[in-house]
Scaffold this motif. Structure first.
Motif, PDB file in Angstrom:
ATOM      1  N   ASP A 149     -38.864 -94.024-110.860  1.00  0.00           N
ATOM      2  CA  ASP A 149     -38.850 -92.765-110.122  1.00  0.00           C
ATOM      3  C   ASP A 149     -40.257 -92.518-109.608  1.00  0.00           C
ATOM      4  N   VAL A 150     -40.369 -92.186-108.332  1.00  0.00           N
ATOM      5  CA  VAL A 150     -41.634 -91.810-107.713  1.00  0.00           C
ATOM      6  C   VAL A 150     -41.542 -90.311-107.439  1.00  0.00           C
ATOM      7  N   ALA A 151     -42.542 -89.551-107.862  1.00  0.00           N
ATOM      8  CA  ALA A 151     -42.533 -88.101-107.644  1.00  0.00           C
ATOM      9  C   ALA A 151     -43.902 -87.641-107.177  1.00  0.00           C
ATOM     10  N   VAL A 152     -43.898 -86.686-106.250  1.00  0.00           N
ATOM     11  CA  VAL A 152     -45.126 -86.020-105.815  1.00  0.00           C
ATOM     12  C   VAL A 152     -44.965 -84.555-106.206  1.00  0.00           C
ATOM     13  N   LYS A 153     -45.879 -84.085-107.064  1.00  0.00           N
ATOM     14  CA  LYS A 153     -45.777 -82.715-107.572  1.00  0.00           C
ATOM     15  C   LYS A 153     -47.115 -82.000-107.404  1.00  0.00           C
ATOM     16  N   PRO A 154     -47.064 -80.754-106.947  1.00  0.00           N
ATOM     17  CA  PRO A 154     -48.297 -79.976-106.859  1.00  0.00           C
ATOM     18  C   PRO A 154     -48.849 -79.680-108.249  1.00  0.00           C
ATOM     19  N   VAL A 155     -50.151 -79.691-108.363  1.00  0.00           N
ATOM     20  CA  VAL A 155     -50.828 -79.221-109.561  1.00  0.00           C
ATOM     21  C   VAL A 155     -51.337 -77.806-109.283  1.00  0.00           C
ATOM     22  N   GLU A 156     -51.876 -77.625-108.074  1.00  0.00           N
ATOM     23  CA  GLU A 156     -52.383 -76.319-107.644  1.00  0.00           C
ATOM     24  C   GLU A 156     -52.312 -76.255-106.120  1.00  0.00           C
ATOM     25  N   ILE A 157     -51.855 -75.133-105.587  1.00  0.00           N
ATOM     26  CA  ILE A 157     -51.785 -74.922-104.135  1.00  0.00           C
ATOM     27  C   ILE A 157     -52.727 -73.791-103.772  1.00  0.00           C
ATOM     28  N   LYS A 158     -53.634 -74.062-102.819  1.00  0.00           N
ATOM     29  CA  LYS A 158     -54.570 -73.045-102.331  1.00  0.00           C
ATOM     30  C   LYS A 158     -54.416 -72.940-100.816  1.00  0.00           C
ATOM     31  N   GLY A 159     -54.577 -71.750-100.281  1.00  0.00           N
ATOM     32  CA  GLY A 159     -54.545 -71.584 -98.834  1.00  0.00           C
ATOM     33  C   GLY A 159     -53.151 -71.521 -98.258  1.00  0.00           C
ATOM     34  N   GLY A 160     -52.147 -71.292 -99.087  1.00  0.00           N
ATOM     35  CA  GLY A 160     -50.794 -71.071 -98.582  1.00  0.00           C
ATOM     36  C   GLY A 160     -49.890 -72.284 -98.555  1.00  0.00           C
ATOM     37  N   GLU A 161     -50.426 -73.465 -98.266  1.00  0.00           N
ATOM     38  CA  GLU A 161     -49.582 -74.664 -98.155  1.00  0.00           C
ATOM     39  C   GLU A 161     -50.355 -75.847 -98.732  1.00  0.00           C
ATOM     40  N   LEU A 162     -49.684 -76.696 -99.511  1.00  0.00           N
ATOM     41  CA  LEU A 162     -50.357 -77.832-100.126  1.00  0.00           C
ATOM     42  C   LEU A 162     -50.804 -78.842 -99.081  1.00  0.00           C
ATOM     43  N   MET A 163     -49.850 -79.415 -98.386  1.00  0.00           N
ATOM     44  CA  MET A 163     -50.099 -80.423 -97.357  1.00  0.00           C
ATOM     45  C   MET A 163     -48.789 -80.658 -96.629  1.00  0.00           C
ATOM     46  N   ARG A 164     -48.857 -81.416 -95.573  1.00  0.00           N
ATOM     47  CA  ARG A 164     -47.660 -81.846 -94.850  1.00  0.00           C
ATOM     48  C   ARG A 164     -47.564 -83.361 -95.036  1.00  0.00           C
ATOM     49  N   LEU A 165     -46.685 -83.743 -95.932  1.00  0.00           N
ATOM     50  CA  LEU A 165     -46.595 -85.132 -96.380  1.00  0.00           C
ATOM     51  C   LEU A 165     -45.738 -85.975 -95.445  1.00  0.00           C
ATOM     52  N   PHE A 166     -46.262 -87.144 -95.075  1.00  0.00           N
ATOM     53  CA  PHE A 166     -45.496 -88.127 -94.308  1.00  0.00           C
ATOM     54  C   PHE A 166     -44.819 -89.125 -95.255  1.00  0.00           C
ATOM     55  N   HIS A 167     -45.627 -89.767 -96.107  1.00  0.00           N
ATOM     56  CA  HIS A 167     -45.039 -90.749 -97.017  1.00  0.00           C
ATOM     57  C   HIS A 167     -46.005 -91.166 -98.119  1.00  0.00           C
ATOM     58  N   VAL A 168     -45.423 -91.800 -99.127  1.00  0.00           N
ATOM     59  CA  VAL A 168     -46.156 -92.469-100.198  1.00  0.00           C
ATOM     60  C   VAL A 168     -45.909 -93.961 -99.995  1.00  0.00           C
ATOM     61  N   THR A 169     -46.983 -94.758-100.054  1.00  0.00           N
ATOM     62  CA  THR A 169     -46.851 -96.197 -99.841  1.00  0.00           C
ATOM     63  C   THR A 169     -47.325 -96.952-101.068  1.00  0.00           C
ATOM     64  N   LEU A 170     -46.543 -97.940-101.484  1.00  0.00           N
ATOM     65  CA  LEU A 170     -46.941 -98.876-102.534  1.00  0.00           C
ATOM     66  C   LEU A 170     -47.113-100.232-101.860  1.00  0.00           C
ATOM     67  N   THR A 171     -48.356-100.677-101.727  1.00  0.00           N
ATOM     68  CA  THR A 171     -48.671-101.942-101.057  1.00  0.00           C
ATOM     69  C   THR A 171     -48.990-102.984-102.100  1.00  0.00           C
ATOM     70  N   PRO A 172     -48.237-104.103-102.138  1.00  0.00           N
ATOM     71  CA  PRO A 172     -48.521-105.143-103.126  1.00  0.00           C
ATOM     72  C   PRO A 172     -49.921-105.740-102.906  1.00  0.00           C
ATOM     73  N   ILE A 173     -50.633-105.953-103.997  1.00  0.00           N
ATOM     74  CA  ILE A 173     -51.946-106.601-103.961  1.00  0.00           C
ATOM     75  C   ILE A 173     -51.711-108.079-104.209  1.00  0.00           C
ATOM     76  N   ALA A 174     -52.250-108.917-103.343  1.00  0.00           N
ATOM     77  CA  ALA A 174     -52.039-110.360-103.477  1.00  0.00           C
ATOM     78  C   ALA A 174     -52.677-110.861-104.771  1.00  0.00           C
ATOM     79  N   ALA A 175     -51.946-111.696-105.488  1.00  0.00           N
ATOM     80  CA  ALA A 175     -52.466-112.290-106.732  1.00  0.00           C
ATOM     81  C   ALA A 175     -53.568-113.277-106.379  1.00  0.00           C
ATOM     82  N   ARG A 176     -54.571-113.338-107.243  1.00  0.00           N
ATOM     83  CA  ARG A 176     -55.700-114.241-106.969  1.00  0.00           C
ATOM     84  C   ARG A 176     -55.694-115.410-107.897  1.00  0.00           C
TER      85      ARG A 176
END
Length: 109
Positions: A82-109
């Motif tokens: 499960d991937v979740a994005v949760k606010p910890v604290e919101i200031k200024g009325g709105e947290l952010m306007r989220l487009f996406h969360v990306t998980l990019t594989p790191i090449a093994a060395r």
């Protein structure tokens, strides 16, 4: 650009997805967002399984200019998560306007 999550004003609201990994891998985790105002600030946490990465919203210069922020690296074994994005604290009325969360594989060395 249009955000998929906006008017994020309630600290009890969060968004999540289910993902599956087929092989063990290390991933770079990043988020892409914008802010409607320089007043929009706060802190949030992205959790992926047992991993929790915390970050601070840095207001974007203008609303139409999105920011992509690296949150760090995590290692996952094959399985469902499960991937979740949760606010910890919101200031200024709105947290952010989220487009996406990306998980990019790191090449093994």
């Amino acid at each position: 650009p249009r955000a998929y999550v906006f008017e994020w004003r309630d600290p009890k609201e969060w968004i999540g997805w289910k993902v599956r990994t087929n092989e063990p891998a290390e991933y770079e985790v990043s988020v892409k967002y914008t802010t409607a105002s320089s007043e929009n600030r706060g802190n949030y946490a992205v959790s992926i399984g047992q991993h929790v990465l915390q970050a601070t919203v840095v207001p974007t210069r203008i609303e139409s200019e999105a920011a992509t922020v690296s949150l760090g690296r995590i290692k996952l074994t094959p399985g469902n998560y499960d991937v979740a994005v949760k606010p910890v604290e919101i200031k200024g009325g709105e947290l952010m306007r989220l487009f996406h969360v990306t998980l990019t594989p790191i090449a093994a060395r």
